[in-house]
Design a protein around this motif. Structure first.
Motif, PDB file in Angstrom:
ATOM      1  N   PRO A   5       0.763  -1.050   0.068  1.00 46.09           N
ATOM      2  CA  PRO A   5       0.198   0.203  -0.049  1.00 46.09           C
ATOM      3  C   PRO A   5       0.904   1.255  -0.040  1.00 46.09           C
ATOM      4  N   ALA A   6       0.487   2.233  -0.506  1.00 46.75           N
ATOM      5  CA  ALA A   6       1.251   3.610  -0.613  1.00 46.75           C
ATOM      6  C   ALA A   6       0.634   4.654   0.325  1.00 46.75           C
ATOM      7  N   HIS A   7       1.229   5.423   0.696  1.00 46.97           N
ATOM      8  CA  HIS A   7       0.763   6.384   1.492  1.00 46.97           C
ATOM      9  C   HIS A   7       0.193   7.648   0.754  1.00 46.97           C
ATOM     10  N   VAL A   8      -0.884   8.035   1.078  1.00 42.52           N
ATOM     11  CA  VAL A   8      -1.572   9.070   0.083  1.00 42.52           C
ATOM     12  C   VAL A   8      -1.429  10.306   0.790  1.00 42.52           C
ATOM     13  N   GLY A   9      -1.059  11.208   0.200  1.00 41.47           N
ATOM     14  CA  GLY A   9      -0.872  12.666   0.564  1.00 41.47           C
ATOM     15  C   GLY A   9      -1.443  13.355  -0.425  1.00 41.47           C
ATOM     16  N   PRO A  10      -1.303  15.146  -0.152  1.00 44.60           N
ATOM     17  CA  PRO A  10      -1.928  15.829  -1.184  1.00 44.60           C
ATOM     18  C   PRO A  10      -1.498  15.732  -2.494  1.00 44.60           C
ATOM     19  N   GLN A  11      -0.437  15.107  -2.780  1.00 40.04           N
ATOM     20  CA  GLN A  11       0.012  15.204  -4.371  1.00 40.04           C
ATOM     21  C   GLN A  11      -0.162  13.676  -4.698  1.00 40.04           C
ATOM     22  N   GLY A  12      -0.981  12.691  -4.121  1.00 40.52           N
ATOM     23  CA  GLY A  12      -1.265  11.315  -4.404  1.00 40.52           C
ATOM     24  C   GLY A  12      -0.537  10.209  -3.744  1.00 40.52           C
ATOM     25  N   PRO A  13      -0.541   9.142  -4.328  1.00 41.51           N
ATOM     26  CA  PRO A  13      -0.023   8.010  -3.523  1.00 41.51           C
ATOM     27  C   PRO A  13       1.640   8.198  -3.578  1.00 41.51           C
ATOM     28  N   THR A  14       2.380   7.861  -2.226  1.00 40.01           N
ATOM     29  CA  THR A  14       3.854   7.666  -2.316  1.00 40.01           C
ATOM     30  C   THR A  14       3.821   6.426  -1.296  1.00 40.01           C
ATOM     31  N   SER A 108       9.464   9.150  -0.203  1.00 38.27           N
ATOM     32  CA  SER A 108      10.480   9.498   1.157  1.00 38.27           C
ATOM     33  C   SER A 108      11.308   8.087   1.361  1.00 38.27           C
ATOM     34  N   MET A 109      12.502   8.328   1.844  1.00 39.92           N
ATOM     35  CA  MET A 109      13.458   7.327   2.107  1.00 39.92           C
ATOM     36  C   MET A 109      14.041   7.368   3.310  1.00 39.92           C
ATOM     37  N   LEU A 110      14.185   5.929   3.911  1.00 40.26           N
ATOM     38  CA  LEU A 110      15.120   5.710   5.078  1.00 40.26           C
ATOM     39  C   LEU A 110      16.467   5.178   4.559  1.00 40.26           C
ATOM     40  N   GLU A 111      17.496   5.531   4.815  1.00 38.88           N
ATOM     41  CA  GLU A 111      18.705   4.681   4.745  1.00 38.88           C
ATOM     42  C   GLU A 111      19.259   4.382   5.935  1.00 38.88           C
ATOM     43  N   ILE A 112      19.098   3.098   6.553  1.00 43.06           N
ATOM     44  CA  ILE A 112      19.251   2.701   7.808  1.00 43.06           C
ATOM     45  C   ILE A 112      20.140   1.241   7.982  1.00 43.06           C
ATOM     46  N   GLU A 126       3.748  -1.169   5.931  1.00 45.63           N
ATOM     47  CA  GLU A 126       3.423  -0.603   4.754  1.00 45.63           C
ATOM     48  C   GLU A 126       4.601  -0.214   3.734  1.00 45.63           C
ATOM     49  N   ALA A 127       5.726   0.009   4.198  1.00 45.92           N
ATOM     50  CA  ALA A 127       6.812   0.563   3.531  1.00 45.92           C
ATOM     51  C   ALA A 127       7.505  -0.605   2.715  1.00 45.92           C
ATOM     52  N   VAL A 128       8.111  -0.194   1.627  1.00 45.05           N
ATOM     53  CA  VAL A 128       8.827  -1.181   0.845  1.00 45.05           C
ATOM     54  C   VAL A 128      10.292  -1.254   1.304  1.00 45.05           C
ATOM     55  N   PHE A 129      10.659  -2.461   1.755  1.00 52.24           N
ATOM     56  CA  PHE A 129      12.002  -2.542   2.280  1.00 52.24           C
ATOM     57  C   PHE A 129      12.971  -3.177   1.338  1.00 52.24           C
ATOM     58  N   VAL A 130      14.137  -2.617   0.994  1.00 45.67           N
ATOM     59  CA  VAL A 130      15.002  -2.687  -0.062  1.00 45.67           C
ATOM     60  C   VAL A 130      16.491  -3.001   0.563  1.00 45.67           C
ATOM     61  N   ASP A 187      16.690   2.920  -9.865  1.00 46.22           N
ATOM     62  CA  ASP A 187      15.891   1.687  -9.268  1.00 46.22           C
ATOM     63  C   ASP A 187      15.137   2.064  -7.892  1.00 46.22           C
ATOM     64  N   LEU A 188      15.774   2.573  -7.133  1.00 50.00           N
ATOM     65  CA  LEU A 188      15.166   2.961  -5.860  1.00 50.00           C
ATOM     66  C   LEU A 188      13.937   3.806  -6.147  1.00 50.00           C
ATOM     67  N   VAL A 189      14.038   4.780  -6.806  1.00 52.81           N
ATOM     68  CA  VAL A 189      13.037   5.953  -6.829  1.00 52.81           C
ATOM     69  C   VAL A 189      11.903   5.441  -7.588  1.00 52.81           C
ATOM     70  N   ALA A 190      12.266   4.471  -8.586  1.00 54.85           N
ATOM     71  CA  ALA A 190      11.067   3.722  -9.560  1.00 54.85           C
ATOM     72  C   ALA A 190      10.186   3.137  -8.481  1.00 54.85           C
ATOM     73  N   LEU A 191      10.699   2.546  -7.205  1.00 55.19           N
ATOM     74  CA  LEU A 191       9.770   1.826  -6.378  1.00 55.19           C
ATOM     75  C   LEU A 191       8.680   2.887  -5.523  1.00 55.19           C
ATOM     76  N   MET A 192       8.993   4.220  -5.565  1.00 57.07           N
ATOM     77  CA  MET A 192       8.520   4.991  -4.925  1.00 57.07           C
ATOM     78  C   MET A 192       7.137   5.514  -5.693  1.00 57.07           C
ATOM     79  N   ARG A 193       7.282   5.248  -7.054  1.00 61.04           N
ATOM     80  CA  ARG A 193       6.359   5.890  -7.810  1.00 61.04           C
ATOM     81  C   ARG A 193       5.019   4.935  -7.959  1.00 61.04           C
ATOM     82  N   PRO A 194       3.741   5.562  -8.191  1.00 61.58           N
ATOM     83  CA  PRO A 194       2.622   4.302  -8.263  1.00 61.58           C
ATOM     84  C   PRO A 194       2.936   3.693  -9.462  1.00 61.58           C
ATOM     85  N   ALA A 195       2.428   2.431  -9.603  1.00 61.70           N
ATOM     86  CA  ALA A 195       2.727   1.896 -10.915  1.00 61.70           C
ATOM     87  C   ALA A 195       1.566   2.038 -11.743  1.00 61.70           C
TER      88      ALA A 195
END
Length: 195
Positions: A5-14, A108-112, A126-130, A187-195
């Motif tokens: 599931p994507a988070h939904v904010g004012p700009q749409g799903p992320t 948004s991204m966490l590098e941890i 709900e986050a995508v773990f890479v 590749d990382l950024v592509a995962l943040m965009r809605p399909a």
């Protein structure tokens, strides 16, 4: 990869991307490439008790804090996750900025580290773990030695940790092999965009 599931904010799903992998795999370098090539992506800045390395800037690379300040952040539950890394320093992700970025609908991204990713999975499943993986073990060793930022003892400790961390790949939703930094960033950024 199953759709999360994507988070939904004012700009749409992320999507929130949680990037982890073994020490010296290039997480920071890939995150810097994301920051440079995709300025619309918000990347969390971790707090740490370790000393800055040459060239690191407080508030840009990390929030460098004292042990007492880190204790306060933990006690007040202001960290989304935290861990002691390489048996030396503590690292953590400030909770407020992550929640604000997601509420605003920003990619948004966490590098941890691996320990932190496991904690975030419990609170934000709900986050995508890479998992960022090196092309080979020899390349990982070459990158760690080539950094020249650790003593021989620290390198040995980090390599021992890296072996354990590589075994955790199956815990992640997606694996990206870091053959080339800009490709991994895209590749990382592509995962943040809605399909």
């Amino acid at each position: 990869m199953s759709q999360q599931p994507a988070h939904v904010g004012p700009q749409g799903p992320t999507r929130l991307i949680v990037l982890a992998g073994p020490t010296a795999v290039g997480k920071g370098t890939v995150a810097a490439a994301v920051r440079e090539r995709h300025p619309d992506v918000w990347i969390s800045v971790s707090a740490t008790t370790r000393r800055p390395r040459p060239g690191e800037v407080d508030g840009v690379h990390y929030h460098f804090v004292s042990d007492d300040e880190f204790d306060r952040l933990v006690a007040e539950e202001q960290l989304l996750e935290w861990a002691t890394v390489h048996q030396v320093a503590r690292y953590g992700t400030p909770r407020g900025p992550v929640e604000e970025s997601l509420a605003a609908g920003r990619p948004s991204m966490l590098e941890i580290d691996l320990q932190g990713a496991r904690q975030v999975r419990k609170t934000m499943p709900e986050a995508v773990f890479v998992f960022l993986k090196p092309p080979s073990w020899d390349e990982l060793v070459r990158r760690l030695v080539g950094r020249g930022t650790e003593t021989a003892e620290e390198r040995d400790r980090r390599l021992a940790t890296a072996r354990d961390e590589l075994a955790a790949e199956a815990e992640f939703d997606v694996t990206i092999v870091n053959h080339e930094v800009h490709a991994a960033a895209d590749d990382l950024v592509a995962l943040m965009r809605p399909a």
